[in-house]
Design an enzyme around this catalytic site. Structure first.
Site, PDB file in Angstrom:
ATOM      1  N   GLU A   1     -15.979  27.246 143.189  1.00  9.54           N
ATOM      2  CA  GLU A   1     -17.307  27.009 143.778  1.00  9.54           C
ATOM      3  C   GLU A   1     -17.432  25.622 144.388  1.00  9.54           C
ATOM      4  OE1 GLU A   1     -16.587  27.007 140.666  1.00  9.54           O
ATOM      5  OE2 GLU A   1     -17.571  25.326 139.690  1.00  9.54           O
TER       6      GLU A   1
ATOM      7  N   CYS B   1     -13.553  27.895 134.206  1.00 14.72           N
ATOM      8  CA  CYS B   1     -13.206  26.706 133.419  1.00 14.72           C
ATOM      9  C   CYS B   1     -13.810  26.780 132.012  1.00 14.72           C
ATOM     10  CB  CYS B   1     -13.589  25.443 134.177  1.00 14.72           C
ATOM     11  SG  CYS B   1     -12.666  24.020 133.584  1.00 14.72           S
TER      12      CYS B   1
ATOM     13  N   HIS C   1     -12.242  25.824 139.445  1.00 15.76           N
ATOM     14  CA  HIS C   1     -13.588  25.945 140.016  1.00 15.76           C
ATOM     15  C   HIS C   1     -13.443  26.338 141.477  1.00 15.76           C
ATOM     16  CE1 HIS C   1     -15.675  23.500 136.832  1.00 15.76           C
ATOM     17  NE2 HIS C   1     -14.431  23.102 136.653  1.00 15.76           N
TER      18      HIS C   1
HETATM   19  N1  GLN Z   1     -12.682  20.664 129.288  1.00 11.18           N
HETATM   20  C1  GLN Z   1     -13.901  21.401 129.380  1.00 11.18           C
HETATM   21  C2  GLN Z   1     -14.188  22.208 128.123  1.00 11.18           C
HETATM   22  O1  GLN Z   1     -13.499  22.160 127.158  1.00 11.18           O
HETATM   23  C3  GLN Z   1     -13.901  22.337 130.566  1.00 11.18           C
HETATM   24  C4  GLN Z   1     -13.965  21.540 131.839  1.00 11.18           C
HETATM   25  C5  GLN Z   1     -14.639  22.254 132.975  1.00 11.18           C
HETATM   26  O2  GLN Z   1     -15.343  23.243 132.791  1.00 11.18           O
HETATM   27  N2  GLN Z   1     -14.481  21.711 134.139  1.00 11.18           N
HETATM   28  O3  GLN Z   1     -15.136  22.897 128.128  1.00 11.18           O
END
Ligand code: GLN
Length: 216
Positions: A195, A82, A193
């Site tokens: 995890e 992410c 994610h």
């Molecule tokens: N929207 C977040 C960002 O720009 C990422 C979200 C996440 O890691 N769950 O970093």
């Protein structure tokens, strides 16, 4: 080398504990990394989800951005989930003014790509190298204000895309076909994610990459 690899989890911000647990399930020793000396002691590193703009700032405050970039250039295996996927991308769309990435993967990520309506969702996904093993079932994945990759260079191996239709048959709009998992050499990225859904197979794939890199 026969001992289990030591895999760090960048612990400046984000969901560190869950990654340490998933790494341990996958047979590695998981340790938090906040300092340069800790970075130098690991065989691989996870960049967790969180907020990429905050992690970017903290990487500079903790003077870890340059050492980490150098380590990536040097072949350190890194898995970004992410916000971590954003950090591994060479190019970013929808970042805040001045937002930097570490880079390493020849792809363009769109930050917060799924939009407000579908802020967070879970999905079962097929993932090359994970679910194509005999008897492999789809991976349960959680997307939380996730990015996607809009395009990727020829060195990037696409491991998963958003399917054209959701499980209930409805269309998924602009998300259809977007890249949500990819690998380039020792770098691995997922928009989701793994995890937090209790499935350690993506971490197991990363631990394999780490283990193979120790032998070479
Ligand atoms: N929207 C977040 C960002 O720009 C990422 C979200 C996440 O890691 N769950 O970093």
């Amino acid at each position: 080398m026969t001992s289990n690899p030591t895999v760090g989890v960048l612990a400046l911000q984000g969901d560190v504990r869950e990654h340490v647990d998933a790494l341990e399930q996958a047979g590695a020793r998981g340790v938090p990394v906040r300092r340069r000396a800790e970075l130098e002691a690991v065989d691989g590193l996870v960049l967790p989800g969180g907020e990429s703009t905050t992690i970017d700032k903290l990487l500079h405050v903790f003077e870890l951005a340059e050492p980490l970039r150098a380590a990536i250039d040097d072949g350190l295996p890194v898995y970004g989930s992410c916000a971590g996927m954003i950090l591994l991308a060479d190019r970013i769309v929808g970042g805040i003014e001045g937002q930097r990435t570490l880079g390493g993967m020849d792809m363009t990520v769109r930050r917060n790509a799924f939009g407000r309506q579908v802020d967070s969702f879970e999905a079962d996904l097929d993932l090359a190298g994970v679910t194509d093993a005999p008897g492999g079932t789809p991976v349960r994945t959680a997307f939380i204000r996730a990015p996607w990759a809009e395009e990727a260079g020829s060195e990037v191996e696409v491991l998963a895309r958003i399917p054209e239709r959701a499980a209930d048959g409805s269309g998924v709009g602009a998300a259809a076909g977007k890249i949500v998992a990819a690998r380039q050499g020792r770098l691995l990225a997922t928009a989701f994610h793994p995890e937090i859904t209790g499935d350690a197979r993506v971490h197991a794939l990363f631990v394999q990459i780490v283990t193979a890199s120790r032998r070479s």
